[in-house]
Enzyme design. Sequence first.
Site, PDB file in Angstrom:
ATOM      1  N   ARG A   1      43.097  31.798 -27.660  1.00 39.34           N
ATOM      2  CA  ARG A   1      43.577  32.180 -28.988  1.00 39.34           C
ATOM      3  C   ARG A   1      42.474  32.166 -30.049  1.00 39.34           C
ATOM      4  O   ARG A   1      42.345  33.096 -30.836  1.00 39.34           O
ATOM      5  CB  ARG A   1      44.686  31.220 -29.475  1.00 39.34           C
ATOM      6  CG  ARG A   1      46.073  31.618 -29.111  1.00 39.34           C
ATOM      7  CD  ARG A   1      46.922  30.387 -28.966  1.00 39.34           C
ATOM      8  NE  ARG A   1      46.395  29.586 -27.880  1.00 39.34           N
ATOM      9  CZ  ARG A   1      46.694  29.805 -26.606  1.00 39.34           C
ATOM     10  NH1 ARG A   1      47.540  30.717 -26.288  1.00 39.34           N
ATOM     11  NH2 ARG A   1      46.134  29.096 -25.642  1.00 39.34           N
ATOM     12  N   THR A   2      41.704  31.088 -30.085  1.00 37.36           N
ATOM     13  CA  THR A   2      40.738  30.959 -31.180  1.00 37.36           C
ATOM     14  C   THR A   2      39.675  32.045 -31.065  1.00 37.36           C
ATOM     15  O   THR A   2      39.345  32.730 -32.038  1.00 37.36           O
ATOM     16  CB  THR A   2      40.119  29.549 -31.176  1.00 37.36           C
ATOM     17  OG1 THR A   2      41.177  28.601 -31.165  1.00 37.36           O
ATOM     18  CG2 THR A   2      39.251  29.318 -32.390  1.00 37.36           C
TER      19      THR A   2
ATOM     20  N   LYS B   1      19.841  24.824 -20.834  1.00 32.47           N
ATOM     21  CA  LYS B   1      18.411  24.562 -20.611  1.00 32.47           C
ATOM     22  C   LYS B   1      17.909  23.433 -21.497  1.00 32.47           C
ATOM     23  O   LYS B   1      16.719  23.153 -21.538  1.00 32.47           O
ATOM     24  CB  LYS B   1      17.586  25.816 -20.926  1.00 32.47           C
ATOM     25  CG  LYS B   1      17.889  27.019 -20.079  1.00 32.47           C
ATOM     26  CD  LYS B   1      16.905  28.138 -20.479  1.00 32.47           C
ATOM     27  CE  LYS B   1      17.316  29.481 -19.937  1.00 32.47           C
ATOM     28  NZ  LYS B   1      16.561  30.567 -20.594  1.00 32.47           N
TER      29      LYS B   1
ATOM     30  N   ARG C   1      32.496  26.776 -31.083  1.00 26.92           N
ATOM     31  CA  ARG C   1      33.274  25.722 -30.416  1.00 26.92           C
ATOM     32  C   ARG C   1      32.331  25.020 -29.454  1.00 26.92           C
ATOM     33  O   ARG C   1      31.599  25.675 -28.698  1.00 26.92           O
ATOM     34  CB  ARG C   1      34.459  26.317 -29.660  1.00 26.92           C
ATOM     35  CG  ARG C   1      35.160  25.302 -28.776  1.00 26.92           C
ATOM     36  CD  ARG C   1      36.460  25.806 -28.218  1.00 26.92           C
ATOM     37  NE  ARG C   1      37.485  25.874 -29.244  1.00 26.92           N
ATOM     38  CZ  ARG C   1      38.776  26.134 -28.994  1.00 26.92           C
ATOM     39  NH1 ARG C   1      39.175  26.349 -27.751  1.00 26.92           N
ATOM     40  NH2 ARG C   1      39.648  26.175 -29.980  1.00 26.92           N
TER      41      ARG C   1
ATOM     42  N   HIS D   1      39.496  20.711 -35.661  1.00 28.25           N
ATOM     43  CA  HIS D   1      39.669  22.164 -35.445  1.00 28.25           C
ATOM     44  C   HIS D   1      40.302  22.701 -36.739  1.00 28.25           C
ATOM     45  O   HIS D   1      41.488  23.020 -36.787  1.00 28.25           O
ATOM     46  CB  HIS D   1      40.578  22.344 -34.231  1.00 28.25           C
ATOM     47  CG  HIS D   1      40.711  23.741 -33.725  1.00 28.25           C
ATOM     48  ND1 HIS D   1      40.154  24.838 -34.345  1.00 28.25           N
ATOM     49  CD2 HIS D   1      41.371  24.236 -32.627  1.00 28.25           C
ATOM     50  CE1 HIS D   1      40.455  25.926 -33.648  1.00 28.25           C
ATOM     51  NE2 HIS D   1      41.200  25.587 -32.612  1.00 28.25           N
TER      52      HIS D   1
HETATM   53  C1  NCD Z   1      43.841  23.838 -29.120  1.00 26.10           C
HETATM   54  C2  NCD Z   1      42.406  23.358 -29.026  1.00 26.10           C
HETATM   55  O1  NCD Z   1      41.546  24.072 -28.485  1.00 26.10           O
HETATM   56  O2  NCD Z   1      42.175  22.283 -29.528  1.00 26.10           O
HETATM   57  N1  NCD Z   1      44.001  25.190 -28.804  1.00 26.10           N
HETATM   58  C3  NCD Z   1      43.786  26.135 -29.761  1.00 26.10           C
HETATM   59  O3  NCD Z   1      42.715  26.254 -30.300  1.00 26.10           O
HETATM   60  N2  NCD Z   1      44.834  26.874 -30.141  1.00 26.10           N
HETATM   61  C4  NCD Z   1      44.820  22.939 -28.474  1.00 26.10           C
HETATM   62  C5  NCD Z   1      44.669  22.612 -27.027  1.00 26.10           C
HETATM   63  O4  NCD Z   1      43.733  23.046 -26.351  1.00 26.10           O
HETATM   64  O5  NCD Z   1      45.541  21.897 -26.530  1.00 26.10           O
END
Ligand code: NCD
Length: 306
Positions: free
Chosen positions: A58-59, A87, A108, A136
């Site tokens: 999703r992100t 590396k 991320r 997040h």
């Molecule tokens: C979440 C995350 O990555 O923290 N997912 C997301 O970004 N929608 C929640 C999860 O992974 O459980």
Amino acid sequence: MQMPLSFTHLVSSDQVTRPDLESLFLHCNALRSKDHLELLSLQKGRLISLLFFEPSTRTHLSFEAAAKRLGANTISSVGWQNSSLKKGETIADTMHMASGYSDCIVMRHPQIGSAAEAAKSASVPFINAGDGANEHPTQALLDLYTIQQEIGRIDNFSIAFVGDLQFSRTTHSLLTLLKNVKNVAVTLVSPPQLTLPEKYKQILIKAGIPFSETTDMQAAFAADICYITRVQEERFTNPSEYEQLKDVYIVRAKDIPPTCTILSPLPRRNEINPDVDALPNAAYFRQAKNGMYVRMALLDQLLSSV
Ligand code: NCD
């Protein structure tokens, strides 16, 4: 004319103010009402780095969709194994590179604190898309926006968080964002092994937000909003502990009153039974779609300020 946001880099929900929220949500609604071709002119010619060193659906997809709907383009680095982090390259050097190639960086990374470290070396706007079990913040923005869409307000509501409150970074970020909300009450539902870290309890106390802790899932359904989290398998050092806890709470349609809106950052394993999906108050797929619009608003505002 948009109010400028109070931040250039978004590392933690703690940076977000009430005027930021109001500005972003208004802008989000304005973008939603524009047609596709009109949107494409907003950030035409801009380039956004999407650096995802941990799994994401999703992100990643919603940031990419958001960028492209605004007319911007994206460059991506996906997976730890495929990047020079493997590396031994530092986050700082990675940021120097991406700042040279693009106009905004979304990252991320599995390490707690990596986003704060990255922001120090980024010379273009930097957005934390998840730093390990820490935070997040863009998920928190879309969660609160979804609350506004679903119940018509961002003040005066009760919310229960259910599941892995120790490792769920989306819980940490949404709880932190609640300092901007008036008259909110929080219920924390988790097994004793996965309770909310003390740091976030202190944030609630400092913000004057009342909260209670319980192991009883039924307590969650009295709230206006029930936020269901996945037990975060990837954060456990002991796989047998995960096995023991993974199905600790399973929410089923028959448990949920119509007064309770069900949110989840997703993905889900077993914690939300598929029979919940058909309920009108199961809002998690609408929530995921809102993520694209909120990220459009954020990217548009950050890119317009530089
Ligand atoms: C979440 C995350 O990555 O923290 N997912 C997301 O970004 N929608 C929640 C999860 O992974 O459980």
